[in-house]
Design a protein around this motif. Structure first.
Motif, mmCIF file in Angstrom:
data_model
loop_
_atom_site.group_PDB
_atom_site.id
_atom_site.type_symbol
_atom_site.label_atom_id
_atom_site.label_comp_id
_atom_site.label_asym_id
_atom_site.label_seq_id
_atom_site.Cartn_x
_atom_site.Cartn_y
_atom_site.Cartn_z
ATOM 1 N N LEU A 77 0.836 -1.193 0.000
ATOM 2 C CA LEU A 77 0.000 0.000 0.000
ATOM 3 C C LEU A 77 0.876 1.250 0.000
ATOM 4 O O LEU A 77 1.936 1.284 0.636
ATOM 5 N N GLY A 78 0.430 2.282 -0.705
ATOM 6 C CA GLY A 78 1.204 3.498 -0.921
ATOM 7 C C GLY A 78 1.931 4.067 0.283
ATOM 8 O O GLY A 78 3.134 4.343 0.205
ATOM 9 N N PRO A 79 1.254 4.245 1.425
ATOM 10 C CA PRO A 79 1.932 4.860 2.578
ATOM 11 C C PRO A 79 3.083 4.028 3.151
ATOM 12 O O PRO A 79 3.872 4.539 3.940
ATOM 13 N N HIS A 80 3.196 2.768 2.742
ATOM 14 C CA HIS A 80 4.206 1.877 3.323
ATOM 15 C C HIS A 80 5.319 1.521 2.336
ATOM 16 O O HIS A 80 6.185 0.703 2.647
ATOM 17 N N VAL A 108 3.535 -9.430 -13.035
ATOM 18 C CA VAL A 108 2.629 -8.618 -13.841
ATOM 19 C C VAL A 108 2.288 -7.365 -13.049
ATOM 20 O O VAL A 108 2.058 -7.430 -11.837
ATOM 21 N N VAL A 109 2.330 -6.211 -13.741
ATOM 22 C CA VAL A 109 2.117 -4.924 -13.089
ATOM 23 C C VAL A 109 1.197 -4.094 -13.972
ATOM 24 O O VAL A 109 1.364 -4.073 -15.199
ATOM 25 N N LEU A 110 0.251 -3.412 -13.381
ATOM 26 C CA LEU A 110 -0.592 -2.477 -14.104
ATOM 27 C C LEU A 110 0.301 -1.330 -14.589
ATOM 28 O O LEU A 110 1.087 -0.790 -13.807
ATOM 29 N N SER A 111 0.197 -0.967 -15.855
ATOM 30 C CA SER A 111 1.125 0.026 -16.420
ATOM 31 C C SER A 111 1.058 1.375 -15.715
ATOM 32 O O SER A 111 2.042 2.122 -15.707
ATOM 33 N N SER A 112 -0.054 1.704 -15.107
ATOM 34 C CA SER A 112 -0.176 2.978 -14.395
ATOM 35 C C SER A 112 0.504 2.951 -13.020
ATOM 36 O O SER A 112 0.644 3.986 -12.379
ATOM 37 N N ASN A 113 0.950 1.784 -12.577
ATOM 38 C CA ASN A 113 1.611 1.639 -11.275
ATOM 39 C C ASN A 113 3.119 1.838 -11.464
ATOM 40 O O ASN A 113 3.888 0.889 -11.559
ATOM 41 N N GLU A 114 3.520 3.110 -11.512
ATOM 42 C CA GLU A 114 4.925 3.426 -11.757
ATOM 43 C C GLU A 114 5.838 2.887 -10.663
ATOM 44 O O GLU A 114 6.946 2.425 -10.941
ATOM 45 N N GLU A 136 -11.268 -3.473 -20.149
ATOM 46 C CA GLU A 136 -10.398 -2.570 -19.400
ATOM 47 C C GLU A 136 -9.734 -1.593 -20.375
ATOM 48 O O GLU A 136 -9.770 -1.784 -21.585
ATOM 49 N N THR A 137 -9.138 -0.545 -19.823
ATOM 50 C CA THR A 137 -8.494 0.467 -20.669
ATOM 51 C C THR A 137 -7.016 0.663 -20.357
ATOM 52 O O THR A 137 -6.280 1.186 -21.177
ATOM 53 N N VAL A 138 -6.584 0.254 -19.161
ATOM 54 C CA VAL A 138 -5.192 0.443 -18.754
ATOM 55 C C VAL A 138 -4.412 -0.836 -19.050
ATOM 56 O O VAL A 138 -4.805 -1.921 -18.615
ATOM 57 N N PRO A 139 -3.312 -0.729 -19.790
ATOM 58 C CA PRO A 139 -2.525 -1.929 -20.120
ATOM 59 C C PRO A 139 -1.868 -2.577 -18.898
ATOM 60 O O PRO A 139 -1.512 -1.905 -17.934
ATOM 61 N N TRP A 140 -1.710 -3.881 -18.991
ATOM 62 C CA TRP A 140 -0.926 -4.670 -18.044
ATOM 63 C C TRP A 140 0.442 -4.886 -18.660
ATOM 64 O O TRP A 140 0.589 -4.942 -19.878
ATOM 65 N N VAL A 141 1.451 -5.039 -17.813
ATOM 66 C CA VAL A 141 2.817 -5.285 -18.264
ATOM 67 C C VAL A 141 3.279 -6.594 -17.650
ATOM 68 O O VAL A 141 3.301 -6.738 -16.437
ATOM 69 N N ASP A 142 3.608 -7.563 -18.523
ATOM 70 C CA ASP A 142 4.231 -8.804 -18.068
ATOM 71 C C ASP A 142 5.737 -8.607 -18.109
ATOM 72 O O ASP A 142 6.273 -8.081 -19.087
ATOM 73 N N LEU A 143 6.406 -9.023 -17.049
ATOM 74 C CA LEU A 143 7.854 -8.904 -16.959
ATOM 75 C C LEU A 143 8.439 -10.248 -16.542
ATOM 76 O O LEU A 143 7.792 -11.019 -15.814
ATOM 77 N N ARG A 144 9.651 -10.516 -17.001
ATOM 78 C CA ARG A 144 10.329 -11.776 -16.678
ATOM 79 C C ARG A 144 11.661 -11.472 -16.004
ATOM 80 O O ARG A 144 12.387 -10.566 -16.411
#
Length: 146
Positions: A77-80, A108-114, A136-144
């Motif tokens: 969570l953001g505050p932590h 996997v990370v939501l692209s808006s989650n910098e 949905e409208t916000v892309p997901w990012v798969d990372l390896r």
């Protein structure tokens, strides 16, 4: 300061905490309590508390029979953020995935989650795909993990 306490959600209260972290960090992909229960049956979930304060959660999707790829997701969570909690959740998830036979680790990370993308890249992940789920409208990012 209290130590981080990490446990598997084994009742509706702790599973509700896991669901809350998911829905807060990923507001575009709301999960119901039934969705959370389904995830708990299929994946290894954990919730993290600092004392009695909810700080984050993790999900490990184990490798399937036809692939040796596991998905490890740590959410804080953001505050932590920025206090090492994500690193601790991630390390536990990585260990669990490898013990389950994973040879390849993805996340996997939501692209808006910098913050999430920065965290993944700082831990050795590289982007392999971007996509938008139906409805949905916000892309997901798969990372390896490289």
């Amino acid at each position: 300061m209290s130590e981080l306490r990490i446990l598997r959600p084994d009742d509706d209260s702790t599973l509700g905490d896991w669901q809350h972290v998911h829905n807060t960090v990923i507001p575009t992909h709301h999960l119901s309590m039934d969705d959370a229960r389904d995830r708990a049956e299929r994946h290894h979930l954990e919730v993290a508390y600092l004392g009695d304060v909810l700080v984050g959660s993790s999900t490990v999707r184990p490798p399937t029979d036809d692939t040796a790829t596991a998905t490890v997701i740590a959410r804080v969570l953001g505050p932590h953020r920025g206090r090492g909690f994500g690193g601790e959740l991630y390390a536990r998830g990585l260990d669990r995935a490898r013990k389950a036979g994973a040879e390849v680790i993805e996340t996997v990370v939501l692209s808006s989650n910098e913050d999430g993308l920065r965290f993944a890249r700082a831990h050795g992940f590289v982007e392999i795909e971007r996509y938008v789920l139906p409805g949905e409208t916000v892309p997901w990012v798969d990372l390896r993990l490289s």
